[in-house]
Design a protein around this motif. Sequence first.
Motif, mmCIF file in Angstrom:
data_model
loop_
_atom_site.group_PDB
_atom_site.id
_atom_site.type_symbol
_atom_site.label_atom_id
_atom_site.label_comp_id
_atom_site.label_asym_id
_atom_site.label_seq_id
_atom_site.Cartn_x
_atom_site.Cartn_y
_atom_site.Cartn_z
ATOM 1 N N PRO A 62 0.763 -1.417 0.032
ATOM 2 C CA PRO A 62 -0.070 0.096 0.090
ATOM 3 C C PRO A 62 0.779 1.326 0.039
ATOM 4 N N GLY A 63 2.157 1.103 0.695
ATOM 5 C CA GLY A 63 2.859 2.301 0.459
ATOM 6 C C GLY A 63 4.044 2.395 1.390
ATOM 7 N N THR A 64 4.828 3.200 1.334
ATOM 8 C CA THR A 64 5.975 3.404 2.220
ATOM 9 C C THR A 64 6.532 4.714 2.514
ATOM 10 N N CYS A 65 7.346 4.988 2.950
ATOM 11 C CA CYS A 65 7.720 6.590 3.336
ATOM 12 C C CYS A 65 9.394 6.573 3.425
ATOM 13 N N LEU A 66 10.054 7.715 3.013
ATOM 14 C CA LEU A 66 11.342 7.896 3.020
ATOM 15 C C LEU A 66 11.700 9.254 3.795
ATOM 16 N N THR A 67 12.585 9.473 4.686
ATOM 17 C CA THR A 67 12.684 10.722 5.131
ATOM 18 C C THR A 67 14.105 11.143 5.053
ATOM 19 N N ALA A 68 14.523 12.451 5.011
ATOM 20 C CA ALA A 68 15.924 12.717 4.636
ATOM 21 C C ALA A 68 15.836 14.226 5.049
ATOM 22 N N PRO A 191 12.390 14.547 8.479
ATOM 23 C CA PRO A 191 12.599 13.741 9.433
ATOM 24 C C PRO A 191 11.304 13.936 10.407
ATOM 25 N N ALA A 192 10.618 15.086 10.166
ATOM 26 C CA ALA A 192 9.643 15.482 11.057
ATOM 27 C C ALA A 192 8.471 14.409 10.855
ATOM 28 N N LEU A 193 8.575 13.771 9.368
ATOM 29 C CA LEU A 193 7.750 12.963 9.151
ATOM 30 C C LEU A 193 7.356 11.878 10.318
ATOM 31 N N LYS A 194 8.504 11.418 10.912
ATOM 32 C CA LYS A 194 8.652 10.454 11.940
ATOM 33 C C LYS A 194 7.694 10.956 13.161
ATOM 34 N N ASP A 207 -4.808 2.216 11.053
ATOM 35 C CA ASP A 207 -5.098 2.191 9.630
ATOM 36 C C ASP A 207 -4.464 3.106 8.798
ATOM 37 N N LEU A 208 -3.766 4.147 9.387
ATOM 38 C CA LEU A 208 -3.073 5.089 8.533
ATOM 39 C C LEU A 208 -1.772 4.695 8.465
ATOM 40 N N VAL A 209 -1.176 4.341 9.575
ATOM 41 C CA VAL A 209 0.223 3.807 9.874
ATOM 42 C C VAL A 209 0.556 3.063 8.961
ATOM 43 N N ALA A 210 -0.144 1.798 8.900
ATOM 44 C CA ALA A 210 -0.170 0.627 8.236
ATOM 45 C C ALA A 210 -0.033 0.784 6.796
ATOM 46 N N ARG A 211 -0.895 1.822 6.345
ATOM 47 C CA ARG A 211 -1.182 1.993 4.808
ATOM 48 C C ARG A 211 -0.117 2.913 4.300
ATOM 49 N N PHE A 212 0.502 4.088 5.062
ATOM 50 C CA PHE A 212 1.272 4.866 4.575
ATOM 51 C C PHE A 212 2.642 5.100 5.422
ATOM 52 N N LEU A 213 2.808 4.724 6.402
ATOM 53 C CA LEU A 213 3.776 5.176 7.335
ATOM 54 C C LEU A 213 4.330 3.930 8.089
ATOM 55 N N THR A 215 6.868 1.375 7.365
ATOM 56 C CA THR A 215 8.162 1.134 7.331
ATOM 57 C C THR A 215 8.936 2.513 6.852
ATOM 58 N N PRO A 216 9.260 3.317 7.611
ATOM 59 C CA PRO A 216 9.989 4.553 7.223
ATOM 60 C C PRO A 216 11.335 4.022 7.058
#
Length: 337
Positions: A62-68, A191-194, A207-213, A215-216
């Motif tokens: 469903p998605g993943t996220c990358l921080t920098a 990194p504020a996304l974390k 429900d939101l974390v599992a879908r979009f966030l 595995t940072p």
Amino acid sequence: MQSHQEINLRSLALREAALTPGEDRDRLYEEHPLVLNAICIPTGPVQEAYDIVRQVLVHRDPGTCLTADFRIGKTTAIHAITRQLSRTTPDVPFGFVIVKGHDKPTERNFFTDILLDFKHRAATSGTTTDRRTRVLSTMLSQAMQKKSTRYLLLVDEGQNWGESEFTFLRDLTNDCQERNLAVITVIFGHPALKQIRAHLVGKARMDLVARFLLTPRVFRGIQDKEDFLATFRAHDDAGLLEFPPHSGICYSEFFFPQAWRAGWRLEHEGDQAWDAFCLVSSDFGRHEKNIGMNWIAGAIRNFFFSQAESDSPGYMASRNVWRDAVDASGYAASLVV
């Protein structure tokens, strides 16, 4: 169709126009991607990020996220990734959204912003429901044109979204799923996304974390000398960085045509440039191992701009030249705590 001879003649004409002083070269100089600060270098970190996007796309996650961190080069990386995906997975449509911050997040603002980034002609007209329907219709239409059951949504500056926006996004992807379109969302952010993720976990919004966030991942900068030197070699390779198109002229040759003909390469400057970055870091008591591409690209741009008039056979830059180029890039300011 043009013959090989015609293609070769056109390439030779482009080379002459680009490398010979005059109005044509002046015009091309103003249009050069490096002058416009619009280049994408296929670095190791960019390839790593591409591999992550490719993996979630293939597996229909469903998605993943990358921080920098600031100025690491997230936006530039996204553009490089989309270009590569256009070649490797041309049958998968994708959309690109740059998240805007709002004092009061609303569903109306959320869908208006997406429509604006989708360059929809009716982005700012109609009710909230109208705008929501347009976003859904646009995604479904793009998927239908490519006969795809997948849609890749790439998001930049994701730290500007909060619980409300992620809820709107969840509902949108649910609507797509009901119409047999799986939306894969890849979010890039500071990194504020974390912190946003931690807030959602604290509110039991799994429900939101599992879908979009769920595995940072970290989108890193340049961490070692070999990665660093690869960015310099890229400027010497017309297969990677060519301008004008179909001329066979790499960026280094364009800015230093005389030195290039005599055997000079930007790669030859790499050791001095690396030392300059290390010296700036040491001035702040740091041993920086995560240099953002924005700083490296800025130093290279400043080098070309300041030294182009010195172009000649046998050119060789002094260490001061690269220290000045690194200083002009603004790199030092990024080291201030």
